[in-house]
Scaffold this motif. Structure first.
Motif, PDB file in Angstrom:
ATOM      1  N   UNK A  11      -3.464  43.279 -51.179  1.00  0.00           N
ATOM      2  CA  UNK A  11      -3.852  41.905 -50.830  1.00  0.00           C
ATOM      3  C   UNK A  11      -2.891  41.248 -49.842  1.00  0.00           C
ATOM      4  N   UNK A  12      -1.600  41.614 -49.931  1.00  0.00           N
ATOM      5  CA  UNK A  12      -0.626  41.016 -49.016  1.00  0.00           C
ATOM      6  C   UNK A  12      -0.706  41.635 -47.621  1.00  0.00           C
ATOM      7  N   UNK A  13      -1.290  42.814 -47.552  1.00  0.00           N
ATOM      8  CA  UNK A  13      -1.327  43.531 -46.268  1.00  0.00           C
ATOM      9  C   UNK A  13      -2.590  43.252 -45.479  1.00  0.00           C
ATOM     10  N   UNK A  14      -3.400  42.327 -45.918  1.00  0.00           N
ATOM     11  CA  UNK A  14      -4.682  42.074 -45.247  1.00  0.00           C
ATOM     12  C   UNK A  14      -4.548  41.928 -43.726  1.00  0.00           C
ATOM     13  N   UNK A  15      -3.556  41.166 -43.231  1.00  0.00           N
ATOM     14  CA  UNK A  15      -3.489  41.037 -41.759  1.00  0.00           C
ATOM     15  C   UNK A  15      -3.298  42.383 -41.056  1.00  0.00           C
ATOM     16  N   UNK A  16      -2.393  43.212 -41.574  1.00  0.00           N
ATOM     17  CA  UNK A  16      -2.143  44.489 -40.883  1.00  0.00           C
ATOM     18  C   UNK A  16      -3.324  45.439 -41.093  1.00  0.00           C
ATOM     19  N   UNK A  17      -3.986  45.350 -42.226  1.00  0.00           N
ATOM     20  CA  UNK A  17      -5.191  46.161 -42.436  1.00  0.00           C
ATOM     21  C   UNK A  17      -6.255  45.774 -41.412  1.00  0.00           C
ATOM     22  N   UNK A  18      -6.408  44.468 -41.197  1.00  0.00           N
ATOM     23  CA  UNK A  18      -7.408  44.001 -40.224  1.00  0.00           C
ATOM     24  C   UNK A  18      -7.087  44.557 -38.842  1.00  0.00           C
ATOM     25  N   UNK A  19      -5.788  44.549 -38.501  1.00  0.00           N
ATOM     26  CA  UNK A  19      -5.366  45.071 -37.201  1.00  0.00           C
ATOM     27  C   UNK A  19      -5.753  46.527 -37.041  1.00  0.00           C
TER      28      UNK A  19
ATOM     29  N   UNK B 223     -17.252  40.063 -30.619  1.00  0.00           N
ATOM     30  CA  UNK B 223     -16.307  40.030 -31.733  1.00  0.00           C
ATOM     31  C   UNK B 223     -14.851  39.792 -31.328  1.00  0.00           C
ATOM     32  N   UNK B 224     -14.415  40.426 -30.225  1.00  0.00           N
ATOM     33  CA  UNK B 224     -12.968  40.476 -29.988  1.00  0.00           C
ATOM     34  C   UNK B 224     -12.293  39.117 -29.833  1.00  0.00           C
TER      35      UNK B 224
ATOM     36  N   UNK C 206      -5.654  37.243 -32.977  1.00  0.00           N
ATOM     37  CA  UNK C 206      -4.346  37.184 -33.639  1.00  0.00           C
ATOM     38  C   UNK C 206      -4.021  38.491 -34.341  1.00  0.00           C
ATOM     39  N   UNK C 207      -5.083  39.234 -34.747  1.00  0.00           N
ATOM     40  CA  UNK C 207      -4.813  40.498 -35.430  1.00  0.00           C
ATOM     41  C   UNK C 207      -4.251  41.531 -34.481  1.00  0.00           C
ATOM     42  N   UNK C 208      -4.880  41.691 -33.307  1.00  0.00           N
ATOM     43  CA  UNK C 208      -4.309  42.748 -32.458  1.00  0.00           C
ATOM     44  C   UNK C 208      -2.997  42.340 -31.818  1.00  0.00           C
ATOM     45  N   UNK C 209      -2.782  41.057 -31.657  1.00  0.00           N
ATOM     46  CA  UNK C 209      -1.485  40.645 -31.122  1.00  0.00           C
ATOM     47  C   UNK C 209      -0.368  40.995 -32.111  1.00  0.00           C
ATOM     48  N   UNK C 210      -0.569  40.686 -33.407  1.00  0.00           N
ATOM     49  CA  UNK C 210       0.464  41.043 -34.383  1.00  0.00           C
ATOM     50  C   UNK C 210       0.629  42.554 -34.467  1.00  0.00           C
ATOM     51  N   UNK C 211      -0.499  43.273 -34.435  1.00  0.00           N
ATOM     52  CA  UNK C 211      -0.429  44.728 -34.554  1.00  0.00           C
ATOM     53  C   UNK C 211       0.381  45.351 -33.443  1.00  0.00           C
ATOM     54  N   UNK C 212       0.149  44.888 -32.220  1.00  0.00           N
ATOM     55  CA  UNK C 212       0.870  45.438 -31.077  1.00  0.00           C
ATOM     56  C   UNK C 212       2.351  45.100 -31.150  1.00  0.00           C
ATOM     57  N   UNK C 213       2.635  43.888 -31.605  1.00  0.00           N
ATOM     58  CA  UNK C 213       4.035  43.490 -31.667  1.00  0.00           C
ATOM     59  C   UNK C 213       4.777  44.336 -32.702  1.00  0.00           C
ATOM     60  N   UNK C 214       4.131  44.588 -33.852  1.00  0.00           N
ATOM     61  CA  UNK C 214       4.763  45.458 -34.853  1.00  0.00           C
ATOM     62  C   UNK C 214       4.916  46.862 -34.281  1.00  0.00           C
ATOM     63  N   UNK C 215       3.822  47.377 -33.670  1.00  0.00           N
ATOM     64  CA  UNK C 215       3.833  48.739 -33.144  1.00  0.00           C
ATOM     65  C   UNK C 215       4.872  48.914 -32.054  1.00  0.00           C
ATOM     66  N   UNK C 216       5.060  47.871 -31.237  1.00  0.00           N
ATOM     67  CA  UNK C 216       5.992  47.972 -30.122  1.00  0.00           C
ATOM     68  C   UNK C 216       7.442  48.045 -30.545  1.00  0.00           C
TER      69      UNK C 216
ATOM     70  N   UNK D 105       0.214  43.272 -21.330  1.00  0.00           N
ATOM     71  CA  UNK D 105       1.039  42.068 -21.183  1.00  0.00           C
ATOM     72  C   UNK D 105       1.374  41.440 -22.528  1.00  0.00           C
ATOM     73  N   UNK D 106       0.592  41.763 -23.563  1.00  0.00           N
ATOM     74  CA  UNK D 106       0.809  41.158 -24.889  1.00  0.00           C
ATOM     75  C   UNK D 106       2.265  41.311 -25.325  1.00  0.00           C
ATOM     76  N   UNK D 107       2.754  42.521 -25.190  1.00  0.00           N
ATOM     77  CA  UNK D 107       4.090  42.810 -25.697  1.00  0.00           C
ATOM     78  C   UNK D 107       5.164  42.100 -24.856  1.00  0.00           C
ATOM     79  N   UNK D 108       4.915  41.997 -23.526  1.00  0.00           N
ATOM     80  CA  UNK D 108       5.877  41.294 -22.675  1.00  0.00           C
ATOM     81  C   UNK D 108       5.856  39.793 -22.962  1.00  0.00           C
TER      82      UNK D 108
END
Lengths: 297, 314
Positions: free
Chosen positions: A193-201, A278-279, A284-294, B191-194
């Motif tokens: 339940x706490x991981x919902x945001x990353x699951x969505x990503x 949809x996108x 906000x989901x893919x932005x967080x996902x990319x930031x974690x992944x990066x 660009x998201x990451x930058x």
């Protein structure tokens, strides 16, 4: 107070102008081809061959869409694509989350070894031919499951979820254990339940990849038209357009109200419509996902 | 205190029967994950043996005759393969360079926009192409560059050319088209990451610079750019290892007989020989070459990252 006002020097104004120019050009270059395809898809087939359609259809027609929706292989492709997207996304999410859960348990005895086992797969792989032969030997070729089973676990997705789980406080797991909860219960009732945001990503990433993939259909299910996908059918339409020059196409289809150009445009619009709708809401989901992944590792 | 912690960690790592029982659920899951990973990621590696054999499907891996490095010798004496290597490298490097530069430029300029509604709208638009498949992207690119497409239309109206150019028939246009396709598709996404990196720069630096009389350009040059430099380096190095992997879909979908000499990449070569011509051994050999170069590139970039004082990649 007045002193704090930003000074507009000459250089700053030039910069503002350049930014405005750049962004206008960027938006036009990004959107124009998409809007142009939409315009062509609503245009009469023979008329479209002449070219010169920009943002609005010249001779409006709905025939392209009725033709596309009546094409048997495209309908099959659409069904298979929806099925692989749903089944593929759900199964990938479950197994990646489970794996991430296991390797993020602090006390787990093999967490380092298991992580390494999967990280290696990011860098070393057998390549196209041995992989092809393996799938054939496993009976995955000429079957629907080749879309779902082989790519289910991806080390990258697993690492993103792991990073998120590692960030959760340890005390959650400890207090649940004191209450007698086992690892399964903790995974289902507390961590997930706490991981919902990353699951969505991750679900978003996998779903988009499933929806857009075509190479597996071409390589493993070329002979099986009942397992064709939307993108693969679109690719066949594309190559039929590429092979014909404008005049030849118009001659060949002079009696029909549709041409490969307008048909493909209509099929393209149908294929991209679900994702485009949809996108914007999932940003906000893919932005967080990319930031974690990066920043992982 | 520290020693107590160390011994606690050590105790946790020791495998005892009690721990095995306690972690039963984790061990069962791990077992299935390892079996799965072994089958789908490690088992194909045994297929590499084929590269050193004259592999015949009817004889199998164990029954086929070993021929040593003959397939590799054939590869490197094949003028086509040498060109294929060049194409893969050059297009990979060109794509990496142009997409990185575009993403940085876009992120910095977008960050300069004050109006948050405008900023958000542009950013939403910028993600759009990332979500389209290469099939769709190459399709619309093909339309735009066709003889009746918008590019020829504009060039002729501007009087730059008299007759429509067939962009897909001349070898000199192919690499720039591929680079442009990659930029078109991924600039907003990359660009998201930058943008995230720019957001994490301390705002005090900008304030201090303003007080010192720095203009916006000076702030970009002396604060924003140095602030995202570590991100740029890390991402560049991470992607260097992927340079060879970025050479399939676009080239396969946009390439044609006329531009074959500049459009073929290693993956296309493998597909052509391995799958279409059924020469599994040659296809595998080319694949091994690609893997080996990729791993070498990753190790090299890792070493660079270390020397540059940045975090190691793995």
């Amino acid at each position: 107070m007045k002193k704090n006002k930003i000074k507009h020097t000459f250089g700053d104004r030039v910069l503002s102008f350049i930014i405005a120019l750049f962004m206008i050009a960027f938006v036009i270059i990004t959107l124009y081809p998409v809007l142009n395809t939409v315009a062509i898809s609503f245009n009469d087939g023979i008329d479209a061959v002449r070219g010169g359609i920009y943002l609005w259809p010249r001779k409006f027609a709905i025939k392209n869409y009725t033709t596309v929706l009546g094409m048997q292989n495209l309908v099959i492709g659409a069904k298979i694509t929806v099925a692989r997207t749903v089944i593929g996304t759900v199964s990938a999410l479950v197994v990646n989350a489970l794996l991430a859960y296991v390797v993020s348990r602090k006390r787990f005895m093999f967490k380092r070894e298991l992580s390494l086992f999967w990280v290696i797969t990011m860098y070393v792989n057998g390549g196209m031919i041995p992989t092809f032969m393996l799938y054939r030997n496993l009976g995955l070729t000429n079957s629907f499951w080749v879309y779902v089973v082989p790519g289910m676990i991806s080390a990258w997705n697993m690492l993103v979820i792991r990073t998120y789980m590692t960030g959760l406080p340890d005390s959650l797991e400890e207090s649940a254990q004191l209450d007698g909860a086992g690892y399964w219960t903790i995974f289902v009732k507390i961590i997930s339940p706490l991981c919902k945001p990353v699951y969505a990503t991750i679900a978003l990433f996998v779903a988009v990849a499933q929806w857009n993939s075509w190479f597996d259909a071409m390589l493993y299910n070329r002979m099986k038209t009942e397992y064709t996908t939307l993108q693969y059918e679109l690719m066949k339409l594309l190559s039929s357009v590429m092979q014909q020059s404008g005049s030849a196409a118009s001659a060949k289809y002079s009696t029909a109200a549709v041409t490969p150009i307008t048909i493909r445009a209509a099929a393209t619009v149908v294929t991209m419509l679900p994702i485009i709708c949809l996108y914007p809401f999932l940003q906000r989901y893919f932005v967080t996902g990319l930031t974690i992944g990066g920043v992982k590792e | 205190m520290a020693r107590a912690q160390v011994s606690k960690v050590k105790k946790d790592r020791r495998i005892t029967w009690k721990e095995v029982k306690r972690q039963k659920a984790l061990l069962i899951i791990s077992f299935f994950m390892v079996v799965y990973g072994f089958i789908f990621y490690y088992l194909p590696l045994t297929g590499w043996v084929m590269a050193f054999q004259n592999y015949k499907p009817k004889n199998g891996l164990l029954g086929s005759k070993f021929i040593g490095l003959d397939k590799f010798k054939f590869l490197f004496s094949d003028a086509t393969f040498i060109k294929v290597i060049r194409n893969t490298f050059c297009m990979g490097a060109l794509n990496l360079l142009t997409t990185t530069l575009m993403a940085i430029l876009f992120a910095i300029l977008l960050n300069e926009i004050r109006n948050s509604v405008v900023k958000k709208t542009i950013q939403t638009v910028s993600y759009l192409p990332h979500f389209l498949s290469w099939i769709i992207v190459t399709g619309i690119l093909h339309d735009a560059l066709s003889s009746t497409g918008i590019i020829n239309d504009l060039l002729m109206r501007a009087g730059i050319i008299k007759q429509a150019i067939n962009f897909f028939a001349h070898t000199q246009y192919f690499w720039p088209i591929v680079a442009f396709a990659n930029c078109w598709k991924e600039t907003g996404w990359n660009a998201i990451i930058y943008l995230a990196a720019i957001t994490s720069i301390d705002p005090c630096l900008y304030e201090a610079a303003s007080i010192d009389g720095a203009g916006r350009l000076a702030k970009i040059r002396y604060i924003t750019l140095p602030g995202i430099k570590p991100t740029i380096i890390i991402l560049l190095l991470m992607n260097v290892g992927n340079v060879l992997n970025a050479g399939f879909e676009v080239q396969y979908l946009l390439g044609n007989g006329l531009v074959q000499s500049v459009s073929q990449t290693i993956d296309i070569y493998v597909l052509k020989w391995g799958i279409s011509q059924n020469d599994y051994s040659l296809g595998t050999a080319a694949g091994i070459f690609k893997s080996a170069v990729s791993i070498a590139l990753i190790m090299l970039s890792n070493a660079w990252a270390k020397r540059a004082g940045e975090e190691r990649l793995f």
